[in-house]
Design a protein around this motif. Sequence first.
Motif, PDB file in Angstrom:
ATOM      1  N   VAL A  77      12.896  -5.537  -8.547  1.00 31.92           N
ATOM      2  CA  VAL A  77      11.824  -4.835  -7.838  1.00 31.92           C
ATOM      3  C   VAL A  77      11.507  -3.511  -8.535  1.00 31.92           C
ATOM      4  CG1 VAL A  77      11.127  -3.791  -5.651  1.00 31.92           C
ATOM      5  CG2 VAL A  77      12.427  -5.925  -5.660  1.00 31.92           C
ATOM      6  N   PHE A  78      12.528  -2.825  -8.990  1.00 31.64           N
ATOM      7  CA  PHE A  78      12.323  -1.565  -9.719  1.00 31.64           C
ATOM      8  C   PHE A  78      11.471  -1.798 -10.962  1.00 31.64           C
ATOM      9  CE2 PHE A  78      13.685   1.325 -13.127  1.00 31.64           C
ATOM     10  CZ  PHE A  78      13.395   2.561 -12.541  1.00 31.64           C
ATOM     11  N   ILE A  79      11.796  -2.863 -11.693  1.00 32.20           N
ATOM     12  CA  ILE A  79      11.028  -3.178 -12.904  1.00 32.20           C
ATOM     13  C   ILE A  79       9.587  -3.533 -12.538  1.00 32.20           C
ATOM     14  CG2 ILE A  79      10.806  -4.821 -14.810  1.00 32.20           C
ATOM     15  CD1 ILE A  79      13.869  -4.964 -14.889  1.00 32.20           C
ATOM     16  N   ALA A  80       9.417  -4.270 -11.442  1.00 27.00           N
ATOM     17  CA  ALA A  80       8.064  -4.634 -11.002  1.00 27.00           C
ATOM     18  C   ALA A  80       7.240  -3.392 -10.698  1.00 27.00           C
ATOM     19  CB  ALA A  80       8.140  -5.535  -9.768  1.00 27.00           C
ATOM     20  N   HIS A  81       7.876  -2.405 -10.057  1.00 26.88           N
ATOM     21  CA  HIS A  81       7.191  -1.128  -9.813  1.00 26.88           C
ATOM     22  C   HIS A  81       6.803  -0.463 -11.131  1.00 26.88           C
ATOM     23  CE1 HIS A  81       7.183  -0.656  -5.527  1.00 26.88           C
ATOM     24  NE2 HIS A  81       8.491  -0.779  -5.409  1.00 26.88           N
ATOM     25  N   ARG A  82       7.717  -0.477 -12.086  1.00 24.92           N
ATOM     26  CA  ARG A  82       7.470   0.173 -13.374  1.00 24.92           C
ATOM     27  C   ARG A  82       6.342  -0.515 -14.143  1.00 24.92           C
ATOM     28  NH1 ARG A  82       9.476   5.113 -14.543  1.00 24.92           N
ATOM     29  NH2 ARG A  82       9.777   4.527 -16.732  1.00 24.92           N
ATOM     30  N   LEU A  83       6.190  -1.822 -13.918  1.00 26.04           N
ATOM     31  CA  LEU A  83       5.112  -2.563 -14.572  1.00 26.04           C
ATOM     32  C   LEU A  83       3.762  -2.305 -13.904  1.00 26.04           C
ATOM     33  CD1 LEU A  83       6.850  -6.025 -15.181  1.00 26.04           C
ATOM     34  CD2 LEU A  83       6.239  -4.319 -16.915  1.00 26.04           C
ATOM     35  N   GLY A  84       3.796  -1.589 -12.782  1.00 27.32           N
ATOM     36  CA  GLY A  84       2.555  -1.267 -12.090  1.00 27.32           C
ATOM     37  C   GLY A  84       1.992  -2.398 -11.263  1.00 27.32           C
ATOM     38  N   LEU A  85       2.838  -3.363 -10.883  1.00 23.28           N
ATOM     39  CA  LEU A  85       2.366  -4.489 -10.085  1.00 23.28           C
ATOM     40  C   LEU A  85       2.056  -4.035  -8.661  1.00 23.28           C
ATOM     41  CD1 LEU A  85       4.827  -7.280 -11.288  1.00 23.28           C
ATOM     42  CD2 LEU A  85       2.540  -6.747 -12.137  1.00 23.28           C
ATOM     43  N   GLY A  86       1.155  -4.756  -8.012  1.00 21.18           N
ATOM     44  CA  GLY A  86       0.748  -4.420  -6.663  1.00 21.18           C
ATOM     45  C   GLY A  86       1.800  -4.784  -5.630  1.00 21.18           C
ATOM     46  N   GLN A  87       1.528  -4.403  -4.373  1.00 18.89           N
ATOM     47  CA  GLN A  87       2.511  -4.598  -3.311  1.00 18.89           C
ATOM     48  C   GLN A  87       2.836  -6.069  -3.081  1.00 18.89           C
ATOM     49  OE1 GLN A  87       2.236  -4.149   1.349  1.00 18.89           O
ATOM     50  NE2 GLN A  87       2.494  -2.092   0.488  1.00 18.89           N
ATOM     51  N   VAL A  90       5.121  -7.220  -5.952  1.00 17.93           N
ATOM     52  CA  VAL A  90       6.444  -6.596  -5.799  1.00 17.93           C
ATOM     53  C   VAL A  90       7.220  -7.284  -4.664  1.00 17.93           C
ATOM     54  CG1 VAL A  90       7.632  -4.478  -5.117  1.00 17.93           C
ATOM     55  CG2 VAL A  90       5.762  -4.376  -6.770  1.00 17.93           C
ATOM     56  N   THR A  91       6.511  -7.577  -3.588  1.00 19.54           N
ATOM     57  CA  THR A  91       7.156  -8.243  -2.446  1.00 19.54           C
ATOM     58  C   THR A  91       7.654  -9.627  -2.834  1.00 19.54           C
ATOM     59  OG1 THR A  91       5.737  -7.039  -0.890  1.00 19.54           O
ATOM     60  CG2 THR A  91       6.838  -9.023  -0.075  1.00 19.54           C
ATOM     61  N   LEU A  92       6.827 -10.388  -3.540  1.00 22.29           N
ATOM     62  CA  LEU A  92       7.228 -11.735  -3.958  1.00 22.29           C
ATOM     63  C   LEU A  92       8.437 -11.693  -4.887  1.00 22.29           C
ATOM     64  CD1 LEU A  92       3.732 -13.356  -4.608  1.00 22.29           C
ATOM     65  CD2 LEU A  92       5.341 -13.932  -2.773  1.00 22.29           C
ATOM     66  N   ILE A  93       8.468 -10.719  -5.771  1.00 25.83           N
ATOM     67  CA  ILE A  93       9.594 -10.585  -6.703  1.00 25.83           C
ATOM     68  C   ILE A  93      10.874 -10.223  -5.962  1.00 25.83           C
ATOM     69  CG2 ILE A  93      10.473  -9.123  -8.590  1.00 25.83           C
ATOM     70  CD1 ILE A  93       7.470  -9.103  -9.573  1.00 25.83           C
ATOM     71  N   GLY A  94      10.768  -9.343  -4.967  1.00 23.36           N
ATOM     72  CA  GLY A  94      11.934  -9.020  -4.151  1.00 23.36           C
ATOM     73  C   GLY A  94      12.421 -10.210  -3.364  1.00 23.36           C
ATOM     74  N   LEU A  95      11.490 -10.962  -2.782  1.00 17.96           N
ATOM     75  CA  LEU A  95      11.866 -12.167  -2.037  1.00 17.96           C
ATOM     76  C   LEU A  95      12.545 -13.192  -2.947  1.00 17.96           C
ATOM     77  CD1 LEU A  95       8.911 -12.967   0.408  1.00 17.96           C
ATOM     78  CD2 LEU A  95      11.319 -12.641   1.008  1.00 17.96           C
ATOM     79  N   ALA A  96      12.068 -13.304  -4.176  1.00 18.25           N
ATOM     80  CA  ALA A  96      12.644 -14.270  -5.114  1.00 18.25           C
ATOM     81  C   ALA A  96      14.108 -13.956  -5.396  1.00 18.25           C
ATOM     82  CB  ALA A  96      11.843 -14.281  -6.416  1.00 18.25           C
ATOM     83  N   ALA A  97      14.425 -12.674  -5.588  1.00 19.59           N
ATOM     84  CA  ALA A  97      15.825 -12.287  -5.822  1.00 19.59           C
ATOM     85  C   ALA A  97      16.680 -12.606  -4.602  1.00 19.59           C
ATOM     86  CB  ALA A  97      15.902 -10.798  -6.148  1.00 19.59           C
ATOM     87  N   GLY A 167       3.292   1.112   7.203  1.00 24.38           N
ATOM     88  CA  GLY A 167       2.159   0.390   7.761  1.00 24.38           C
ATOM     89  C   GLY A 167       2.228  -1.093   7.439  1.00 24.38           C
ATOM     90  N   ALA A 168       1.289  -1.852   8.019  1.00 25.45           N
ATOM     91  CA  ALA A 168       1.269  -3.296   7.837  1.00 25.45           C
ATOM     92  C   ALA A 168       0.737  -3.663   6.464  1.00 25.45           C
ATOM     93  CB  ALA A 168       0.421  -3.946   8.922  1.00 25.45           C
ATOM     94  N   GLY A 169       1.273  -4.734   5.908  1.00 25.18           N
ATOM     95  CA  GLY A 169       0.830  -5.197   4.597  1.00 25.18           C
ATOM     96  C   GLY A 169       1.712  -6.344   4.140  1.00 25.18           C
ATOM     97  N   ALA A 170       1.592  -6.710   2.866  1.00 23.78           N
ATOM     98  CA  ALA A 170       2.390  -7.809   2.317  1.00 23.78           C
ATOM     99  C   ALA A 170       3.877  -7.533   2.450  1.00 23.78           C
ATOM    100  CB  ALA A 170       2.022  -8.035   0.846  1.00 23.78           C
ATOM    101  N   MET A 171       4.258  -6.282   2.275  1.00 30.96           N
ATOM    102  CA  MET A 171       5.668  -5.928   2.355  1.00 30.96           C
ATOM    103  C   MET A 171       6.217  -6.118   3.770  1.00 30.96           C
ATOM    104  SD  MET A 171       7.334  -2.658   0.438  1.00 30.96           S
ATOM    105  CE  MET A 171       6.631  -3.191  -1.125  1.00 30.96           C
ATOM    106  N   THR A 172       5.372  -5.929   4.780  1.00 25.62           N
ATOM    107  CA  THR A 172       5.789  -6.169   6.163  1.00 25.62           C
ATOM    108  C   THR A 172       6.189  -7.628   6.343  1.00 25.62           C
ATOM    109  OG1 THR A 172       4.139  -4.534   6.851  1.00 25.62           O
ATOM    110  CG2 THR A 172       5.124  -5.886   8.576  1.00 25.62           C
ATOM    111  N   VAL A 173       5.372  -8.520   5.784  1.00 21.57           N
ATOM    112  CA  VAL A 173       5.656  -9.958   5.867  1.00 21.57           C
ATOM    113  C   VAL A 173       6.949 -10.284   5.113  1.00 21.57           C
ATOM    114  CG1 VAL A 173       4.811 -12.266   5.328  1.00 21.57           C
ATOM    115  CG2 VAL A 173       3.203 -10.496   6.090  1.00 21.57           C
ATOM    116  N   GLY A 174       7.101  -9.702   3.921  1.00 20.92           N
ATOM    117  CA  GLY A 174       8.300  -9.953   3.125  1.00 20.92           C
ATOM    118  C   GLY A 174       9.573  -9.500   3.818  1.00 20.92           C
ATOM    119  N   VAL A 175       9.535  -8.310   4.397  1.00 24.30           N
ATOM    120  CA  VAL A 175      10.708  -7.784   5.099  1.00 24.30           C
ATOM    121  C   VAL A 175      11.015  -8.644   6.324  1.00 24.30           C
ATOM    122  CG1 VAL A 175      11.636  -5.822   6.391  1.00 24.30           C
ATOM    123  CG2 VAL A 175      10.358  -5.430   4.271  1.00 24.30           C
TER     124      VAL A 175
END
Length: 210
Positions: A77-87, A90-97, A167-175
């Motif tokens: 997830v840290f690397i995804a942030h560094r690559l400038g990927l959107g929320q 980033v959420t999908l990558i965290g879920l994958a791990a 706030g609500a967003g893709a990350m809310t669904v992922g969490v």
Amino acid sequence: MDSLATDPRLTTAVAAVLSYLVGSLSFAVIVSRLFGLNDPRTYGSGNPGATNVLRSGHKGAAVLTLVFDALKGYVPVFIAHRLGLGQTAVTLIGLAAFLGHLWPVFFRFEGGKGVATAAGVLLAFEPSLGGLVLGVWLLMAIVFRYSSLAALTASLAAPVIQWQLMGAGAMTVGVAIMSVLLIWRHAANIKKLLAGQESKLGQKAAPPPP
């Protein structure tokens, strides 16, 4: 390489696969082998995680398992942030791990419950989110001495904390997905808690029935 750099969907897909593979590294088993310990899937709760490794009596192995299980959620997830990927990415990558830990391709899809890996993902999503959820876990663990109860409480709190902070967003669904899966993976622990049979932190337990 150019298409990978210019197509965010392809970048996300490749990163998610790599994240899943990293998540599939079962450090409870790997660290136990390095220290000459029994496979954590053969004693205690049978769960390949830091809490069960602690039941072996080797605190160092348990700490290393905890750290590496958290890092395999944090680093992708840290690397995804560094690559400038959107929320969403980033959420999908965290879920994958996280899913890699639950169903590791390298260990016959027999993984752990995902508490430490989820904590690493949350810390990488947003440090304050991860810190507050870990605070809930720590408080419950200190007061009640049940790792499973602490994990369940933190799982319930995580989506609420995320919503309040970000706030609500893709990350809310992922969490929320991670929380539901964490609670589901603790189904046996819930039954033991209700029956008064759950082992406390650091307590050695008998091998699981065959």
